[in-house]
Design an enzyme around this catalytic site. Structure first.
Site, PDB file in Angstrom:
ATOM      1  N   THR A   4       0.827  -1.199   0.000  1.00 17.92           N
ATOM      2  CA  THR A   4       0.000   0.000   0.000  1.00 17.92           C
ATOM      3  C   THR A   4       0.870   1.262   0.000  1.00 17.92           C
ATOM      4  O   THR A   4       2.029   1.236   0.423  1.00 17.92           O
ATOM      5  CB  THR A   4      -0.932   0.000   1.226  1.00 17.92           C
ATOM      6  OG1 THR A   4      -0.142  -0.279   2.401  1.00 17.92           O
ATOM      7  CG2 THR A   4      -2.016  -1.056   1.077  1.00 17.92           C
TER       8      THR A   4
ATOM      9  N   MET B 243      -0.845   0.215   7.522  1.00 17.26           N
ATOM     10  CA  MET B 243      -1.152  -0.553   6.314  1.00 17.26           C
ATOM     11  C   MET B 243       0.089  -1.282   5.808  1.00 17.26           C
ATOM     12  O   MET B 243      -0.002  -2.415   5.318  1.00 17.26           O
ATOM     13  CB  MET B 243      -1.722   0.364   5.232  1.00 17.26           C
ATOM     14  CG  MET B 243      -3.136   0.845   5.515  1.00 17.26           C
ATOM     15  SD  MET B 243      -3.931   1.612   4.074  1.00 17.26           S
ATOM     16  CE  MET B 243      -2.920   3.079   3.856  1.00 17.26           C
ATOM     17  N   HIS B 244       1.246  -0.649   5.928  1.00 14.43           N
ATOM     18  CA  HIS B 244       2.485  -1.320   5.535  1.00 14.43           C
ATOM     19  C   HIS B 244       2.736  -2.565   6.371  1.00 14.43           C
ATOM     20  O   HIS B 244       3.238  -3.576   5.867  1.00 14.43           O
ATOM     21  CB  HIS B 244       3.668  -0.355   5.667  1.00 14.43           C
ATOM     22  CG  HIS B 244       3.866   0.501   4.459  1.00 14.43           C
ATOM     23  ND1 HIS B 244       4.938   1.335   4.297  1.00 14.43           N
ATOM     24  CD2 HIS B 244       3.114   0.650   3.335  1.00 14.43           C
ATOM     25  CE1 HIS B 244       4.854   1.953   3.136  1.00 14.43           C
ATOM     26  NE2 HIS B 244       3.749   1.562   2.543  1.00 14.43           N
ATOM     27  N   GLU B 245       2.407  -2.480   7.654  1.00 15.19           N
ATOM     28  CA  GLU B 245       2.599  -3.642   8.525  1.00 15.19           C
ATOM     29  C   GLU B 245       1.755  -4.830   8.060  1.00 15.19           C
ATOM     30  O   GLU B 245       2.134  -5.986   8.258  1.00 15.19           O
ATOM     31  CB  GLU B 245       2.248  -3.267   9.964  1.00 15.19           C
ATOM     32  CG  GLU B 245       3.236  -2.277  10.595  1.00 15.19           C
ATOM     33  CD  GLU B 245       2.762  -1.753  11.933  1.00 15.19           C
ATOM     34  OE1 GLU B 245       1.618  -2.097  12.328  1.00 15.19           O
ATOM     35  OE2 GLU B 245       3.505  -1.004  12.580  1.00 15.19           O
TER      36      GLU B 245
ATOM     37  N   PHE C 210       3.298  -5.046   3.533  1.00  8.56           N
ATOM     38  CA  PHE C 210       4.658  -4.966   3.004  1.00  8.56           C
ATOM     39  C   PHE C 210       5.436  -6.269   3.155  1.00  8.56           C
ATOM     40  O   PHE C 210       6.397  -6.526   2.434  1.00  8.56           O
ATOM     41  CB  PHE C 210       5.443  -3.845   3.702  1.00  8.56           C
ATOM     42  CG  PHE C 210       6.320  -3.053   2.766  1.00  8.56           C
ATOM     43  CD1 PHE C 210       7.372  -3.639   2.078  1.00  8.56           C
ATOM     44  CD2 PHE C 210       6.097  -1.699   2.579  1.00  8.56           C
ATOM     45  CE1 PHE C 210       8.189  -2.896   1.225  1.00  8.56           C
ATOM     46  CE2 PHE C 210       6.899  -0.946   1.721  1.00  8.56           C
ATOM     47  CZ  PHE C 210       7.938  -1.553   1.050  1.00  8.56           C
TER      48      PHE C 210
END
Length: 249
Positions: free
Chosen positions: A137, A229-231, A234
């Site tokens: 994201t 969101m990265h957690e 990603f």
């Protein structure tokens, strides 16, 4: 002052030009480019004679987003994009900043330019928010500033689609920025800078602060949400595969 890959030059009284030219990495966010930009904007802040900044790149590159090493480090949870704030240098700068995007603006590089007070695009250049092409994201405030500057519908399309858009195509879509032939971008930026530099410095600082305070206040919460969101996105194995494959081209 000259950094290894970032030049700072007062082109006319009160008008300072910042040129990014990391030719080895094609203006991706290498450590050299990041540190050069941070130090350069610190120098600008300390100089009380400057009234306007022109931020630009070299040849056909404005700024190209994350390096392969940087993206893989985020995938491996070694770093987060907010560990070092390069994306909002233009927003945090006291005096007005003109992003003269004479070359391609890729991912975070495009987003960094959108945090400027004035944005100028080149018709031939590619502009993209290609985060999702790698499978993760968006970050760097992209989910906020893109909508703020381009409108929700076009921003949603760019973020979800992650496609490449020429400046000419964005011009047809009605973006609110000048879109010029690549070779005319810098001349336009300089003339605009001259108009801005005619104003009193304290008045420029006061008005810019008033205009961008809502963005400065809302951005930290946006960054926190993007990190969350990265957690979730990603660290997928597919993201690593996409990073390696896309940089391998």
């Amino acid at each position: 002052m000259i950094q290894s890959v970032v030049d700072l030059c007062e082109v006319e009284p009160g008008i300072v030009q910042v040129t990014m030219h990391d030719r080895v990495h094609k203006n991706t966010f290498s450590q050299e480019l990041i540190l050069g930009l941070i130090k350069t904007f610190e120098t600008i802040k300390a100089n009380l004679s400057y009234r306007v900044v022109i931020l630009t790149g070299y040849d056909s590159y404005f700024a190209s987003g994350g390096t392969k090493e940087g993206l893989l480090a985020m995938h491996n949870s070694k770093v987060k994009f907010d560990d070092v704030n390069v994306y909002s240098l233009a927003l945090d700068c006291e005096i007005p900043v003109i992003a003269a995007m004479q070359g391609h603006g890729i991912g975070g590089g495009f987003i960094m330019g959108l945090f400027a007070d004035f944005v100028i695009l080149g018709r031939e250049n590619v502009y993209t928010t290609n985060f999702m092409k790698y499978g993760f994201t968006p970050g760097m405030g992209a989910t906020y500033i893109l909508s703020k500057k381009l409108g929700f519908s076009l921003a949603e399309e760019l973020l979800l689609n992650a496609g490449n858009y020429r400046g000419a195509e964005l011009e047809k879509r009605g973006i609110p920025f000048p879109v010029l032939p690549r070779q005319e971008v810098m001349a336009y930026a300089l003339e605009l800078a001259r108009q801005v530099a005619e104003k009193p410095r304290i008045s420029l600082i006061t008005l810019k602060n008033h205009l961008v305070t809502p963005i400065r206040e809302q951005l930290p919460d946006v960054i926190k949400q993007e990190v969350k969101m990265h957690e979730m996105t990603f660290h997928q194995a597919e993201v690593k595969e996409r990073i390696n494959r896309l940089f391998g081209k």
